[in-house]
Design a protein around this motif. Structure first.
Motif, short mmCIF file in Angstrom:
data_model
loop_
_atom_site.label_atom_id
_atom_site.label_comp_id
_atom_site.label_asym_id
_atom_site.label_seq_id
_atom_site.Cartn_x
_atom_site.Cartn_y
_atom_site.Cartn_z
N ALA A 85 -5.55 -16.46 24.18
CA ALA A 85 -4.69 -16.43 25.38
C ALA A 85 -4.04 -17.79 25.60
O ALA A 85 -2.85 -17.88 25.94
CB ALA A 85 -5.52 -16.02 26.59
N GLU A 86 -4.83 -18.86 25.39
CA GLU A 86 -4.26 -20.20 25.60
C GLU A 86 -3.19 -20.52 24.56
O GLU A 86 -2.16 -21.10 24.86
CB GLU A 86 -5.38 -21.25 25.56
CG GLU A 86 -6.18 -21.26 26.86
CD GLU A 86 -7.43 -22.09 26.80
OE1 GLU A 86 -7.85 -22.47 25.67
OE2 GLU A 86 -8.01 -22.36 27.88
N SER A 89 -0.11 -18.70 25.49
CA SER A 89 0.50 -19.25 26.72
C SER A 89 1.45 -20.41 26.44
O SER A 89 2.28 -20.76 27.28
CB SER A 89 -0.58 -19.76 27.68
OG SER A 89 -1.44 -18.73 28.02
N LYS A 90 1.33 -21.02 25.24
CA LYS A 90 2.23 -22.14 24.92
C LYS A 90 3.66 -21.66 24.74
O LYS A 90 4.61 -22.42 24.93
CB LYS A 90 1.75 -22.85 23.64
CG LYS A 90 0.47 -23.62 23.87
CD LYS A 90 0.02 -24.33 22.59
CE LYS A 90 -1.40 -24.82 22.76
NZ LYS A 90 -2.15 -24.80 21.51
N ALA A 93 4.68 -16.17 28.58
CA ALA A 93 3.82 -16.00 29.77
C ALA A 93 2.71 -15.00 29.45
O ALA A 93 2.97 -13.96 28.84
CB ALA A 93 4.66 -15.49 30.94
N VAL A 94 1.47 -15.33 29.83
CA VAL A 94 0.33 -14.43 29.64
C VAL A 94 -0.29 -14.15 31.01
O VAL A 94 -0.68 -15.07 31.71
CB VAL A 94 -0.73 -15.06 28.71
CG1 VAL A 94 -1.94 -14.13 28.57
CG2 VAL A 94 -0.14 -15.37 27.34
N TYR A 95 -0.32 -12.89 31.38
CA TYR A 95 -0.91 -12.46 32.65
C TYR A 95 -1.91 -11.36 32.41
O TYR A 95 -1.60 -10.46 31.64
CB TYR A 95 0.16 -11.94 33.60
CG TYR A 95 1.20 -12.94 34.00
CD1 TYR A 95 0.87 -14.20 34.50
CD2 TYR A 95 2.55 -12.60 33.92
CE1 TYR A 95 1.85 -15.10 34.89
CE2 TYR A 95 3.54 -13.50 34.31
CZ TYR A 95 3.18 -14.73 34.79
OH TYR A 95 4.15 -15.62 35.18
N PRO A 97 -3.95 -14.81 34.04
CA PRO A 97 -4.08 -16.12 33.40
C PRO A 97 -5.38 -16.27 32.61
O PRO A 97 -6.38 -15.61 32.91
CB PRO A 97 -4.05 -17.09 34.59
CG PRO A 97 -4.41 -16.27 35.78
CD PRO A 97 -3.96 -14.87 35.51
#
Ligand code: AMP
Length: 361
Positions: A85-86, A89-90, A93-95, A97
């Motif tokens: 996920a991290e 996220s770069k 958008a990841v939801y 969080p």
């Protein structure tokens, strides 16, 4: 507030089970396209999605492909690796969080977080060996539930102790894999319930009515709405949901499970940063289901109304229950939802149905 995703944009979903399937169907209704990352070919979600990336959830090349293909990425299960996920996220958008995954993946972190924002839970102690278990059990009067901190679901990875202060549990920790464990005090609850709630990118919050849940063999069997609780208890659950969503700067749907004590007090048991089985009733008894609400949230759209227009009972169709489908379809007020799974193995969730009541309490 992020700008709403333009119509025709692609939303990525990590995980291709029934929750991904129902999210994909809701996204289609809102005019979006779906790409699913899932190692199993022809999974329930891929059957109704535009595209499947067939790879492991932590495959770096597949994650990069998912990020390139998606305007926003979400997920249908809480064990998505936090590093994945991290990494995503770069570039996209990841939801919800990554912080929500971190909290929900470890029962010790989760309970510490909940207590830290003023939400009560069962007493708990981290345990790594039988000596620590003995001390913790003594502190809890000989009663407790030993659980793996991570990767437990549907009651798996758990061991119940009753009146065990004097010992007799050598090897208990080893039988749960000897890793990081947690002992929880045994809660003499009156009933179990859950609340499903959503938070949008603008910080607005919508909370569904609490559902009363019955589990069989550790698996959710039914959710009944309204739950048999006082308005005060219902409001306390909604308030806890609002606190959790705000503390995590959350976007999307969350499911929070509670124990209701005989005096109406609540203890939070666990939270799932995703759409939740105990919220499936919302598709038949609310104007906006949890699935559409989640997609609205991650797409930056306004949240819809979470009000319930009917009383209802949702039941899971597990294993051979699938044989009940023809009879259920013959009932006029029953909405049947099947997951497209070919083989009905014992314990496998094949679908669910919601029986709508013509009256509303
Ligand atoms: P969990 O995996 O934490 O959702 O636990 C599965 C089921 O075990 C719950 O739905 C409860 O019925 C029961 N359970 C879990 N934790 C406790 C507890 N501390 N005290 C009593 N029952 C529990």
């Amino acid at each position: 507030m992020t700008a709403p995703l333009p119509l025709g944009s692609t939303i990525g979903i990590i995980g291709g089970g029934q929750l991904g399937r129902m999210l994909a169907m809701a996204a289609a209704r809102l005019g979006y396209r779906i790409v699913v990352l899932e190692p199993q070919v022809d999974c329930p979600a891929a059957q109704v999605a535009n595209r499947q990336i067939v790879a492991a959830y932590d495959d770096p090349a597949a994650l990069d492909e998912l990020a390139r293909s998606s305007a926003v990425v979400t997920y249908e299960f809480e064990n998505v690796p936090v590093v994945a996920a991290e990494h995503l996220s770069k570039t996209v958008a990841v939801y919800p969080p990554a912080r929500a995954l971190e909290v929900a993946q470890d029962r010790l972190v989760e309970k510490t977080f909940l207590n830290g924002i003023g939400i009560s839970t069962a007493d708990f102690r981290p345990v790594e060996n039988d000596n620590e278990l003995a001390d913790a059990l003594k502190a809890f009067g000989g009663n407790g539930i030993l659980k793996t901190r991570r990767m437990g679901y549907d009651g798996k990875g758990q061991m119940v102790f009753r009146n065990m202060a004097a010992g007799g549990f050598d090897g208990a920790c080893a039988s749960l894999g000897n890793g990081q464990l947690i002992l929880e005090s045994f809660v003499a609850f009156e009933r179990e319930m859950s609340v499903i709630a959503a938070r949008g990118t603008d910080g607005s919050i919508a909370v569904y009515d609490p559902a009363e849940n019955v589990h069989r063999s550790g698996i959710l069997a039914s959710s009944t709405v309204p739950a048999g609780i006082s308005e005060q208890t219902a409001e306390a659950a909604r308030d806890a949901a609002r606190k959790i969503l705000s503390a995590l700067d959350y976007v999307g749907i969350i499911g929070i499970e509670f124990f209701v004590m005989p005096d109406g007090a609540l203890l939070a048991n666990e939270m799932a940063p995703r759409v939740h089985n105990s919220g499936h009733w919302t598709e038949a008894a609310c104007v906006i289901s949890q699935f559409e609400q989640h997609m609205r949230a991650v797409a930056g759209l306004p949240l819809g109304n979470a009000n319930r227009h009917s009383d209802c009972v949702m039941e899971n169709l597990i294993g051979d229950d699938i044989e009940k489908v023809q009879a259920l379809l013959a009932e006029p007020d029953v909405a049947v939802h099947l997951y497209g799974k070919a083989e009905a193995r014992p314990g496998r969730k094949m679908g669910h149905f919601t029986r709508i009541s013509q009256s509303r309490r």
